[in-house]
Design a protein around this motif. Structure first.
Motif, PDB file in Angstrom:
ATOM      1  N   GLY A 103       0.838  -1.185   0.000  1.00  0.00           N
ATOM      2  CA  GLY A 103       0.000   0.000   0.000  1.00  0.00           C
ATOM      3  C   GLY A 103       0.872   1.232   0.000  1.00  0.00           C
ATOM      4  O   GLY A 103       2.067   1.170   0.307  1.00  0.00           O
ATOM      5  N   ILE A 104       0.293   2.361  -0.397  1.00  0.00           N
ATOM      6  CA  ILE A 104       1.010   3.632  -0.399  1.00  0.00           C
ATOM      7  C   ILE A 104       0.121   4.667   0.265  1.00  0.00           C
ATOM      8  O   ILE A 104      -1.030   4.879  -0.161  1.00  0.00           O
ATOM      9  N   GLY A 105       0.641   5.316   1.306  1.00  0.00           N
ATOM     10  CA  GLY A 105      -0.157   6.305   2.008  1.00  0.00           C
ATOM     11  C   GLY A 105      -0.476   7.511   1.154  1.00  0.00           C
ATOM     12  O   GLY A 105      -1.610   8.002   1.143  1.00  0.00           O
ATOM     13  N   GLU A 106       0.512   8.035   0.397  1.00  0.00           N
ATOM     14  CA  GLU A 106       0.300   9.192  -0.455  1.00  0.00           C
ATOM     15  C   GLU A 106       1.181   9.069  -1.693  1.00  0.00           C
ATOM     16  O   GLU A 106       2.373   8.784  -1.596  1.00  0.00           O
ATOM     17  N   THR A 107       0.585   9.257  -2.837  1.00  0.00           N
ATOM     18  CA  THR A 107       1.315   9.292  -4.102  1.00  0.00           C
ATOM     19  C   THR A 107       1.281  10.714  -4.633  1.00  0.00           C
ATOM     20  O   THR A 107       0.209  11.259  -4.912  1.00  0.00           O
ATOM     21  N   ILE A 108       2.461  11.327  -4.772  1.00  0.00           N
ATOM     22  CA  ILE A 108       2.563  12.718  -5.201  1.00  0.00           C
ATOM     23  C   ILE A 108       3.093  12.742  -6.630  1.00  0.00           C
ATOM     24  O   ILE A 108       4.243  12.367  -6.881  1.00  0.00           O
ATOM     25  N   ILE A 109       2.267  13.131  -7.563  1.00  0.00           N
ATOM     26  CA  ILE A 109       2.686  13.346  -8.938  1.00  0.00           C
ATOM     27  C   ILE A 109       2.291  14.774  -9.282  1.00  0.00           C
ATOM     28  O   ILE A 109       1.103  15.096  -9.405  1.00  0.00           O
ATOM     29  N   ASP A 110       3.282  15.650  -9.424  1.00  0.00           N
ATOM     30  CA  ASP A 110       2.967  17.055  -9.658  1.00  0.00           C
ATOM     31  C   ASP A 110       3.701  17.562 -10.891  1.00  0.00           C
ATOM     32  O   ASP A 110       4.282  16.793 -11.663  1.00  0.00           O
ATOM     33  N   GLY A 111       3.698  18.853 -11.077  1.00  0.00           N
ATOM     34  CA  GLY A 111       4.291  19.446 -12.262  1.00  0.00           C
ATOM     35  C   GLY A 111       5.801  19.310 -12.339  1.00  0.00           C
ATOM     36  O   GLY A 111       6.403  19.630 -13.368  1.00  0.00           O
ATOM     37  N   ASN A 112       6.440  18.809 -11.299  1.00  0.00           N
ATOM     38  CA  ASN A 112       7.895  18.645 -11.299  1.00  0.00           C
ATOM     39  C   ASN A 112       8.335  17.261 -11.751  1.00  0.00           C
ATOM     40  O   ASN A 112       9.542  16.989 -11.796  1.00  0.00           O
ATOM     41  N   VAL A 113       7.407  16.363 -12.063  1.00  0.00           N
ATOM     42  CA  VAL A 113       7.794  15.036 -12.499  1.00  0.00           C
ATOM     43  C   VAL A 113       8.461  15.112 -13.867  1.00  0.00           C
ATOM     44  O   VAL A 113       8.033  15.852 -14.751  1.00  0.00           O
ATOM     45  N   LEU A 114       9.532  14.357 -14.036  1.00  0.00           N
ATOM     46  CA  LEU A 114      10.314  14.410 -15.267  1.00  0.00           C
ATOM     47  C   LEU A 114       9.888  13.301 -16.227  1.00  0.00           C
ATOM     48  O   LEU A 114       9.459  12.223 -15.823  1.00  0.00           O
ATOM     49  N   ALA A 115      10.045  13.569 -17.506  1.00  0.00           N
ATOM     50  CA  ALA A 115       9.708  12.598 -18.548  1.00  0.00           C
ATOM     51  C   ALA A 115      10.583  11.355 -18.415  1.00  0.00           C
ATOM     52  O   ALA A 115      11.722  11.439 -17.979  1.00  0.00           O
ATOM     53  N   PRO A 116      10.029  10.182 -18.756  1.00  0.00           N
ATOM     54  CA  PRO A 116       8.736   9.997 -19.421  1.00  0.00           C
ATOM     55  C   PRO A 116       7.528   9.996 -18.493  1.00  0.00           C
ATOM     56  O   PRO A 116       6.400   9.886 -18.966  1.00  0.00           O
ATOM     57  N   ALA A 117       7.739  10.067 -17.178  1.00  0.00           N
ATOM     58  CA  ALA A 117       6.633  10.175 -16.221  1.00  0.00           C
ATOM     59  C   ALA A 117       5.596   9.076 -16.417  1.00  0.00           C
ATOM     60  O   ALA A 117       4.390   9.318 -16.383  1.00  0.00           O
ATOM     61  N   ASP A 118       6.060   7.860 -16.625  1.00  0.00           N
ATOM     62  CA  ASP A 118       5.162   6.728 -16.909  1.00  0.00           C
ATOM     63  C   ASP A 118       5.312   5.570 -15.928  1.00  0.00           C
ATOM     64  O   ASP A 118       5.043   4.425 -16.265  1.00  0.00           O
ATOM     65  N   CYS A 119       5.786   5.853 -14.711  1.00  0.00           N
ATOM     66  CA  CYS A 119       5.974   4.786 -13.721  1.00  0.00           C
ATOM     67  C   CYS A 119       4.619   4.147 -13.372  1.00  0.00           C
ATOM     68  O   CYS A 119       3.650   4.848 -13.054  1.00  0.00           O
ATOM     69  N   ARG A 120       4.577   2.828 -13.422  1.00  0.00           N
ATOM     70  CA  ARG A 120       3.348   2.088 -13.066  1.00  0.00           C
ATOM     71  C   ARG A 120       3.364   1.803 -11.577  1.00  0.00           C
ATOM     72  O   ARG A 120       4.341   1.265 -11.042  1.00  0.00           O
ATOM     73  N   ILE A 121       2.295   2.153 -10.901  1.00  0.00           N
ATOM     74  CA  ILE A 121       2.193   1.967  -9.458  1.00  0.00           C
ATOM     75  C   ILE A 121       1.010   1.066  -9.154  1.00  0.00           C
ATOM     76  O   ILE A 121      -0.131   1.359  -9.545  1.00  0.00           O
ATOM     77  N   VAL A 122       1.306  -0.054  -8.490  1.00  0.00           N
ATOM     78  CA  VAL A 122       0.278  -1.037  -8.149  1.00  0.00           C
ATOM     79  C   VAL A 122       0.300  -1.285  -6.660  1.00  0.00           C
ATOM     80  O   VAL A 122       1.385  -1.539  -6.091  1.00  0.00           O
ATOM     81  N   THR A 123      -0.836  -1.197  -6.006  1.00  0.00           N
ATOM     82  CA  THR A 123      -0.929  -1.509  -4.576  1.00  0.00           C
ATOM     83  C   THR A 123      -1.891  -2.677  -4.379  1.00  0.00           C
ATOM     84  O   THR A 123      -2.872  -2.817  -5.108  1.00  0.00           O
TER      85      THR A 123
END
Length: 283
Positions: A259-279
């Motif tokens: 599990g992940i308590g908080e996932t932060i994806i904001d305007g500072n994420v760098l390309a390709p910005a395609d990380c797959r997250i599964v909980t």
């Protein structure tokens, strides 16, 4: 082999350039460079008090010995060392060395130790006050290890560590090809700017771990509650069997966690910005 037993030496270079020498119960008092430029030396049950006793030595065995604080910088520019059952109280040991093996060695003041070394094997070694340990060293094999001290293993290459407990802020920065098995890694900012760091069945604690990594792999790891804001700008393949407090802007790859308590994806994420997250469950 020339045997020297239960004698005392001091001053400048008393055994300079000796070859085929066995020391038993010998004390080296204050002075400098007692065994400089020697080869094929065995020291058993000896006490070293003077500075720089083993410089430019090729082929030596040290067992059941004591290096007092006065024996600072005791082993530099040397190769082919086997050290066992020895207490090293002296600071700044092991510089510019090649092929050294330490077994059941304790180094309570390991600050600025093991710099620019190649071919290092540690077994059941304990170090303390180990700030800036292992700078720019390579080809390191460690099993059974306890370390307390910050900024360790920076700029190291080709490292394998097993069964360790490492308490170190800023450990493994700018490393290449490091694998850690079955270990506990505690400290802030773990592994920043590393390349090909692999963690297997490890427990991670400390804020902002594993950011700016390239080719990070985590297999069956656990992350403590304080391991927050993880993985920023990292490429990774991670399997975490615990909850992760927070993940911030991973760049690419995949994260599978309980599990992940908080996932932060904001305007500072760098390309390709395609990380797959599964909980698999909630935290």
């Amino acid at each position: 082999m020339n045997v020297i037993r239960d004698e005392e030496f001091g001053g400048e270079r008393p055994l300079f350039a000796s070859k085929g020498l066995r020391l038993e119960g010998v004390t080296v008092h204050a002075g400098e460079s007692a065994l400089k430029c020697c080869s094929d030396v065995v020291a058993e049950g000896c006490r070293f008090e003077g500075k720089y006793p083993f410089w430019h030595v090729d082929g030596f065995e040290i067992s059941l010995c004591l290096f007092t604080p006065g024996a600072r910088a005791a082993l530099w520019y040397s190769r082919n060392l086997v050290m066992t059952d020895t207490l090293v109280e002296a600071p700044k040991m092991f510089r510019e060395m090649e092929n050294l093996s330490l077994t059941r060695v304790k180094i309570p003041d390991a600050q600025e130790t093991l710099w620019h070394c190649r071919g290092v094997k540690l077994r059941d070694v304990e170090v303390g006050n180990a700030d800036y340990l292992f700078m720019h060293s390579e080809d390191i094999d460690i099993d059974g290890y306890l370390q307390r001290g910050n900024y360790s293993f920076q700029y190291c290459r080709n490292v394998v560590i097993r069964n360790a407990r490492i308490e170190s802020k800023d450990a493994f920065w700018n490393t290449d090809n490091v694998t850690v098995y079955d270990s506990e890694l505690s400290g802030e900012y773990l592994g920043w700017h590393s390349r090909n760091l692999r963690l297997v069945r490890c427990r991670i604690s400390g804020t902002q771990p594993l950011c700016y990594c390239e080719g990070l792999v985590m297999e069956d790891c656990e992350m403590a509650d304080d391991a927050d804001l993880a993985f920023e700008d990292s490429s990774l393949e991670a399997t975490v069997n615990s909850c992760i407090t927070s993940v911030k802007n991973p760049r690419t790859g995949s994260i599978r966690a309980a599990g992940i308590g908080e996932t932060i994806i904001d305007g500072n994420v760098l390309a390709p910005a395609d990380c797959r997250i599964v909980t698999e469950a909630g935290c």
